[in-house]
Design a protein around this motif. Structure first.
Motif, PDB file in Angstrom:
ATOM      1  N   ASP A 394       0.850  -1.180   0.000  1.00  0.00           N
ATOM      2  CA  ASP A 394       0.000   0.000   0.000  1.00  0.00           C
ATOM      3  C   ASP A 394       0.895   1.243   0.000  1.00  0.00           C
ATOM      4  OD1 ASP A 394      -1.741   2.084   0.478  1.00  0.00           O
ATOM      5  OD2 ASP A 394      -2.732   1.137   2.197  1.00  0.00           O
ATOM      6  N   PRO A 395       0.717   2.162  -0.963  1.00  0.00           N
ATOM      7  CA  PRO A 395       1.552   3.370  -0.992  1.00  0.00           C
ATOM      8  C   PRO A 395       1.508   4.168   0.311  1.00  0.00           C
ATOM      9  CG  PRO A 395       0.308   3.158  -3.032  1.00  0.00           C
ATOM     10  CD  PRO A 395      -0.212   2.100  -2.105  1.00  0.00           C
ATOM     11  N   GLN A 396       0.375   4.119   1.006  1.00  0.00           N
ATOM     12  CA  GLN A 396       0.270   4.867   2.251  1.00  0.00           C
ATOM     13  C   GLN A 396       1.255   4.345   3.296  1.00  0.00           C
ATOM     14  OE1 GLN A 396      -1.686   7.671   2.762  1.00  0.00           O
ATOM     15  NE2 GLN A 396      -0.418   7.807   4.611  1.00  0.00           N
ATOM     16  N   PHE A 397       1.464   3.042   3.303  1.00  0.00           N
ATOM     17  CA  PHE A 397       2.439   2.453   4.227  1.00  0.00           C
ATOM     18  C   PHE A 397       3.837   2.981   3.917  1.00  0.00           C
ATOM     19  CE2 PHE A 397       5.507  -0.858   5.388  1.00  0.00           C
ATOM     20  CZ  PHE A 397       5.191  -1.072   6.721  1.00  0.00           C
ATOM     21  N   ILE A 398       4.170   3.054   2.630  1.00  0.00           N
ATOM     22  CA  ILE A 398       5.482   3.581   2.240  1.00  0.00           C
ATOM     23  C   ILE A 398       5.588   5.048   2.624  1.00  0.00           C
ATOM     24  CG2 ILE A 398       7.127   3.846   0.346  1.00  0.00           C
ATOM     25  CD1 ILE A 398       5.542   1.729  -1.194  1.00  0.00           C
ATOM     26  N   LEU A 399       4.522   5.802   2.362  1.00  0.00           N
ATOM     27  CA  LEU A 399       4.530   7.233   2.679  1.00  0.00           C
ATOM     28  C   LEU A 399       4.733   7.456   4.175  1.00  0.00           C
ATOM     29  CD1 LEU A 399       4.146  10.111   1.543  1.00  0.00           C
ATOM     30  CD2 LEU A 399       1.694   9.862   2.020  1.00  0.00           C
ATOM     31  N   ASP A 400       4.079   6.639   4.982  1.00  0.00           N
ATOM     32  CA  ASP A 400       4.204   6.778   6.435  1.00  0.00           C
ATOM     33  C   ASP A 400       5.625   6.501   6.923  1.00  0.00           C
ATOM     34  OD1 ASP A 400       1.526   7.360   6.532  1.00  0.00           O
ATOM     35  OD2 ASP A 400       0.897   5.346   7.144  1.00  0.00           O
ATOM     36  N   ASN A 401       6.378   5.746   6.131  1.00  0.00           N
ATOM     37  CA  ASN A 401       7.739   5.371   6.522  1.00  0.00           C
ATOM     38  C   ASN A 401       8.790   5.968   5.586  1.00  0.00           C
ATOM     39  OD1 ASN A 401       7.542   3.108   8.772  1.00  0.00           O
ATOM     40  ND2 ASN A 401       5.892   2.704   7.306  1.00  0.00           N
ATOM     41  N   LEU A 402       8.414   7.021   4.869  1.00  0.00           N
ATOM     42  CA  LEU A 402       9.286   7.553   3.820  1.00  0.00           C
ATOM     43  C   LEU A 402      10.649   7.985   4.344  1.00  0.00           C
ATOM     44  CD1 LEU A 402       9.012   7.975   0.788  1.00  0.00           C
ATOM     45  CD2 LEU A 402       8.390  10.361   1.228  1.00  0.00           C
ATOM     46  N   ALA A 403      10.685   8.563   5.534  1.00  0.00           N
ATOM     47  CA  ALA A 403      11.955   9.049   6.096  1.00  0.00           C
ATOM     48  C   ALA A 403      12.923   7.913   6.401  1.00  0.00           C
ATOM     49  CB  ALA A 403      11.687   9.869   7.353  1.00  0.00           C
ATOM     50  N   LYS A 404      12.417   6.699   6.510  1.00  0.00           N
ATOM     51  CA  LYS A 404      13.269   5.552   6.842  1.00  0.00           C
ATOM     52  C   LYS A 404      13.861   4.882   5.602  1.00  0.00           C
ATOM     53  CE  LYS A 404      10.540   4.371  10.970  1.00  0.00           C
ATOM     54  NZ  LYS A 404       9.707   3.305  11.602  1.00  0.00           N
ATOM     55  N   LEU A 405      13.353   5.213   4.411  1.00  0.00           N
ATOM     56  CA  LEU A 405      13.839   4.541   3.211  1.00  0.00           C
ATOM     57  C   LEU A 405      15.358   4.679   3.086  1.00  0.00           C
ATOM     58  CD1 LEU A 405      11.345   5.220   0.265  1.00  0.00           C
ATOM     59  CD2 LEU A 405      11.902   3.032   1.353  1.00  0.00           C
ATOM     60  N   GLY A 406      16.009   3.568   2.826  1.00  0.00           N
ATOM     61  CA  GLY A 406      17.457   3.563   2.683  1.00  0.00           C
ATOM     62  C   GLY A 406      18.196   3.276   3.963  1.00  0.00           C
ATOM     63  N   SER A 407      17.500   3.310   5.092  1.00  0.00           N
ATOM     64  CA  SER A 407      18.135   3.087   6.395  1.00  0.00           C
ATOM     65  C   SER A 407      18.074   1.609   6.757  1.00  0.00           C
ATOM     66  CB  SER A 407      17.430   3.906   7.471  1.00  0.00           C
ATOM     67  OG  SER A 407      16.170   3.332   7.783  1.00  0.00           O
ATOM     68  N   ARG A 408      18.641   1.267   7.924  1.00  0.00           N
ATOM     69  CA  ARG A 408      18.618  -0.118   8.397  1.00  0.00           C
ATOM     70  C   ARG A 408      17.199  -0.554   8.759  1.00  0.00           C
ATOM     71  NH1 ARG A 408      22.006  -1.918  11.800  1.00  0.00           N
ATOM     72  NH2 ARG A 408      23.617  -0.363  11.435  1.00  0.00           N
ATOM     73  N   ASP A 409      16.280   0.385   8.875  1.00  0.00           N
ATOM     74  CA  ASP A 409      14.896   0.058   9.215  1.00  0.00           C
ATOM     75  C   ASP A 409      14.039  -0.176   7.981  1.00  0.00           C
ATOM     76  OD1 ASP A 409      15.321   0.288  11.986  1.00  0.00           O
ATOM     77  OD2 ASP A 409      15.174   2.469  11.847  1.00  0.00           O
ATOM     78  N   SER A 410      14.648  -0.186   6.806  1.00  0.00           N
ATOM     79  CA  SER A 410      13.904  -0.414   5.569  1.00  0.00           C
ATOM     80  C   SER A 410      14.569  -1.523   4.770  1.00  0.00           C
ATOM     81  CB  SER A 410      13.851   0.867   4.738  1.00  0.00           C
ATOM     82  OG  SER A 410      15.125   1.151   4.172  1.00  0.00           O
ATOM     83  N   PHE A 411      13.798  -2.055   3.818  1.00  0.00           N
ATOM     84  CA  PHE A 411      14.290  -3.129   2.950  1.00  0.00           C
ATOM     85  C   PHE A 411      13.733  -2.869   1.548  1.00  0.00           C
ATOM     86  CE2 PHE A 411      15.238  -7.665   2.031  1.00  0.00           C
ATOM     87  CZ  PHE A 411      16.396  -7.828   2.776  1.00  0.00           C
ATOM     88  N   GLY A 412      13.897  -1.624   1.084  1.00  0.00           N
ATOM     89  CA  GLY A 412      13.103  -1.112  -0.010  1.00  0.00           C
ATOM     90  C   GLY A 412      13.571  -1.408  -1.425  1.00  0.00           C
ATOM     91  N   HIS A 413      12.669  -1.065  -2.347  1.00  0.00           N
ATOM     92  CA  HIS A 413      12.895  -1.202  -3.783  1.00  0.00           C
ATOM     93  C   HIS A 413      12.115  -0.086  -4.463  1.00  0.00           C
ATOM     94  CE1 HIS A 413      13.297  -2.892  -7.777  1.00  0.00           C
ATOM     95  NE2 HIS A 413      13.915  -3.964  -7.317  1.00  0.00           N
ATOM     96  N   TYR A 414      12.633   0.408  -5.587  1.00  0.00           N
ATOM     97  CA  TYR A 414      11.903   1.473  -6.271  1.00  0.00           C
ATOM     98  C   TYR A 414      10.804   0.925  -7.184  1.00  0.00           C
ATOM     99  CZ  TYR A 414      15.473   0.842 -10.075  1.00  0.00           C
ATOM    100  OH  TYR A 414      16.306   0.372 -11.054  1.00  0.00           O
ATOM    101  N   ALA A 415       9.913   1.831  -7.633  1.00  0.00           N
ATOM    102  CA  ALA A 415       8.802   1.472  -8.510  1.00  0.00           C
ATOM    103  C   ALA A 415       9.315   1.103  -9.899  1.00  0.00           C
ATOM    104  CB  ALA A 415       7.813   2.632  -8.605  1.00  0.00           C
ATOM    105  N   LYS A 416       8.528   0.305 -10.610  1.00  0.00           N
ATOM    106  CA  LYS A 416       8.974  -0.252 -11.884  1.00  0.00           C
ATOM    107  C   LYS A 416       9.205   0.804 -12.964  1.00  0.00           C
ATOM    108  CE  LYS A 416       4.221  -1.438 -13.290  1.00  0.00           C
ATOM    109  NZ  LYS A 416       3.293  -2.580 -13.535  1.00  0.00           N
ATOM    110  N   GLY A 417       8.598   1.962 -12.842  1.00  0.00           N
ATOM    111  CA  GLY A 417       8.827   3.018 -13.829  1.00  0.00           C
ATOM    112  C   GLY A 417      10.282   3.433 -13.900  1.00  0.00           C
TER     113      GLY A 417
END
Length: 792
Positions: A394-417
């Protein structure tokens, strides 16, 4: 007491102990090169015999260079500054400025397949690696087991006198052989690397990696500001400096393969923030800008036509402002990750210059093992493991955690675009072996002692990842061996392209090459390219045509660099001959039967590959059993199971730590104790944490803790695309025979807990499954045993 030894016996002793002598002109086609029988002596007294020449180690031929191969992960054709992108990579630029740029280099479109092809010179199906190691099947071409008649490059070089080492991502070992008690036949140490420091899975947490040093799984590093790319760089430089100190005249082969930029996208914040706002224009505009810049730079031909973006990618102007904000930040994280990696590679290059080894080091800087990855699907992810479990975040979940992206508290990937934009000027991405967006990668080569500096640095010869090994052997004046370890070797599929080093107009030697991955298939031959786009990675293959009904396209690559103009209708006979050529190559290299299953193949039972459990329904582990990969543990996903732990406590109230855990921060389960109270906790992708906590405490002495999980077979099914899988169930906790807790777990992991973070008894390796403790949370009492049982 006087002992007399007859002179004939003494002569025999000297003969046995004398150093072997190598032939003056060794036969390097049969490896290892046999020692020459040493001379025997009959003289009694060593003082009466002229001393023989000291033993000399086998050395490579005169003039053989050092070799450094850098292999990045999941980097698209156009994401680097060298190939028109916005990510600054000064180290890559410097290698190119010193040497050459190859703009027509191709991989297999997926990591394991590319890596095994790189190190052997054979096609990925010849290596039995049709896809990633975790999706091996029972069919030839897909078993994951590289045969003995294919010796890897490090072994060939080692047997010829090179020093060899590998750092970073391996991902070439079948999953049932990565465990601590596994057959180590394909471990780096057995295939020719004298030193290995890295990880075996497809990815690892950059902040909390699960690592192997040699043949030993080591504790997860937990120092402040730790990052794996920096760590492996330190290890690489230390090894290079040690070799220079003790073996300055012996060439080395170093393979530097960071986990970057495969998910999880994690980098120091200062590197991420350098790209703040630089991708606000969106992927449509970025793709156009990169395409125009590539033509200006001469990276692509001036007449290249930019194909339309695939229909499955939303246009930037159709997105909400929140979506644009999320997606722009995802790309900033990726860019910081890639730039940081290039910086670390620069440290390795600087170390070679410091010791004076740079000029005679043949460097291959390969910018990706496949095209940019669209595994983030439409929205990208805060936890990329959601992709492997069929869950769209859910994008809202990502938005709520946006400041954590890239940190040890995230395990992220970018959108397919971003993946499609990152593969400009091509249309597709990683996994699409039938498009150059999947297989096309940038490459720069430097070798000051062997490549003459020239204004014309771009090389457009058609080259393939299988060409790397024969090119290295050619540069080192070494033959391709016909026999290794007593086993006759099959010929290499790749071709040396050293002829292009000092001749920009040299003819391409690699004139025919098939491609195949999960039904996406193609054939290249002398400037023509026929293909099938069977299905895009982000979709369910079942939604598209069957393998029997696929439509073939045809392209004249000599006039259509980006595969924008299908000419199948104009040249039907050419298309027919190309399809026949594909059939011929596919039969020759064990490509058939095609297998377009994806996540199903992650399950050994469905895939039909060997399993470390050999059909077991019960597994008992003891204290100290750690580092156990998912495929070396009972597969309890989508099933009912019991856990029975027997422990002994000297002080029940002060007992704490993990008894057994599987997975890590972003998916898994853990049975642990805090202040004498047992808890079983289930972590569903970091979205839902369900603790089942005992109402009673442990007693002093012997304790038995039992968890009974009963999978809800009749439930509505779990979240995501894995229909019928990942359902919930009731979890019951028992302490010394009494039920002490019960909770319903709404969702469970359907396909994969982790590609690298496994099972540990007595501690939680890698990341912590629960937020209630910090890993490794070592158990401070005695564990007698932990038994896991599948309940049918």
């Amino acid at each position: 007491m006087k002992i007399t030894i007859k002179s004939t016996l003494m002569a025999g002793v000297f003969a046995l102990c004398a150093s072997p002598v190598l032939a003056e002109t060794p036969d390097r086609t049969r490896l290892p090169i046999p020692d020459v029988e040493p001379k025997g002596y009959t003289q009694l007294d060593v003082r009466e015999v002229q001393r023989p020449e000291p033993y000399e180690e086998l050395r490579p031929p005169e003039g053989a260079p050092n070799v450094l191969v850098v292999m990045l992960d999941d980097v698209g054709y156009s994401q680097s500054s060298l190939f028109g992108g916005l990510v600054d990579m000064p180290t890559l630029d410097s290698i190119a400025n010193q040497g050459l740029v190859y703009n027509n280099f191709h991989t297999t479109a997926v990591c394991s397949a590319t890596r095994t092809a790189l190190l052997t010179g054979r096609n990925h199906h010849q290596n039995n690696m049709s896809s990633i190691a975790e999706t091996a099947t029972a069919f030839p071409g897909s078993t994951g087991m590289r045969p003995n008649y294919i010796a890897a490059l490090p072994k060939i070089l080692k047997y010829n006198g090179y020093k060899t080492a590998m750092f970073g991502k391996n991902h070439e070992i079948p999953p049932w052989q990565t465990g601590p008690a596994a057959n180590q036949k394909l471990w780096p140490s057995q295939v020719g690397f004298e030193k290995f420091y890295g990880f075996f899975g497809g990815e690892t947490d950059q902040y909390q990696p699960v690592l192997v040093d040699g043949v030993t799984r080591i504790k997860t590093p937990r120092t402040k500001d730790y990052h794996f790319t920096t760590d492996m760089t330190d290890q690489t430089i230390s090894w290079l400096d040690l070799q220079y100190s003790y073996n300055p005249d012996t060439p080395f082969f170093a393979y530097y393969a960071p986990g970057a930029t495969h998910a999880p996208h994690q980098a120091p914040k200062e590197w991420i923030d350098k790209y703040k706002g630089k991708f606000d224009m969106g992927w449509d505009q970025l793709r156009e800008d990169v395409y125009n810049r590539q033509k200006q730079m001469g990276i692509i031909p001036q007449d290249t036509v930019l194909p339309s973006m695939p229909d499955g990618v939303p246009r930037w102007n159709s997105l909400t402002e929140d979506e644009k904000r999320i997606f722009a930040r995802q790309m900033e994280v990726f860019a910081g990750f890639l730039a940081h990696t290039d910086h670390e590679i620069g440290r390795v290059i600087d170390s070679l210059k410091k010791t004076g080894q740079f000029d005679n080091t043949l460097i291959f800087y390969i910018v990706g093992d496949n095209g940019a990855s669209a595994e983030g699907n439409r929205n990208g992810s805060f936890n990329s493991l959601s992709f492997y479990n069929g869950v769209e975040e859910d994008p809202q979940f990502i938005l709520d955690n946006l400041a954590k992206l890239g940190s040890r508290d995230s395990f992220g990937h970018y959108a397919k675009g971003w993946a499609i934009a990152g593969d400009a000027p091509f249309a597709w991405m990683k996994g699409t072996a039938s498009d150059f967006g999947g297989s096309g990668n940038g490459m720069a080569i430097s070798w000051p002692s062997g490549i003459k500096k020239d204004k014309d640095t771009i090389r457009s010869q058609w080259t393939h990842v299988t060409d790397i090994t024969p090119t290295i052997l050619d540069a080192a004046h070494l033959p391709q061996p016909t026999e290794v370890d007593g086993v006759k070797q099959i010929s290499m599929a790749g071709k040396s392209f050293t002829n292009s080093f000092n001749d920009p107009k040299a003819k391409s030697k690699h004139t025919t090459q098939y491609f195949e991955l999960a039904g996406n298939r193609a054939i290249y031959s002398d400037g023509w390219f026929a293909r099938v786009i069977h299905w895009p990675l982000w979709e369910d293959a079942k939604k598209f045509s069957t393998l029997q009904d696929d439509t073939w396209e045809l392209f004249d690559v000599s006039k259509d660099f980006a595969l924008a103009n299908d000419v199948a209708d104009e040249y039907p006979e050419k298309l027919k001959s190309m399809k026949e050529l594909f059939d011929k190559e596919a039969t020759k290299y064990h490509v058939y039967p095609l297998d377009d299953r994806t996540l199903e193949r992650m399950n050994a039972e469905i895939a039909g590959r060997p399993d470390a459990m050999f059909g077991k329904k019960t597994l008992t582990l003891y204290s100290g059993a750690t580092g156990i990969p998912e495929n070396s543990f009972l597969n309890i996903k989508n099933k009912s199971f019991d856990l029975t732990a027997r422990i002994t406590t000297a002080n029940a109230q002060e007992t704490h730590g993990v008894i057994i855990a599987q997975g890590g921060n972003f998916a898994g389960w853990s049975l642990y104790v805090q202040d004498g109270t047992p808890t079983f906790e289930y972590n569903w992708l970091g979205y839902e944490y369900t603790p089942v906590t005992s109402s009673a405490k442990l007693k002093k002495g012997d304790n038995e803790i039992v968890v009974k999980f009963r999978y809800d077979e009749n439930g509505e099914g779990g979240e995501g695309n894995n229909v019928g899988l990942g359902k919930g169930g009731n979890a019951y906790l028992y302490l010394n025979g009494e039920q002490v807790a019960q909770e319903f777990i709404s969702n469970t992991i359907s396909s994969l807990y982790s590609l690298d973070d496994g099972v540990g008894v007595g501690e939680d390796e890698g990341g912590a499954v629960s937020k209630e403790y910090q890993a490794p949370f070592v158990f401070n009492q005695d564990i007698e045993s932990v038994t896991t049982t599948i309940v049918e």
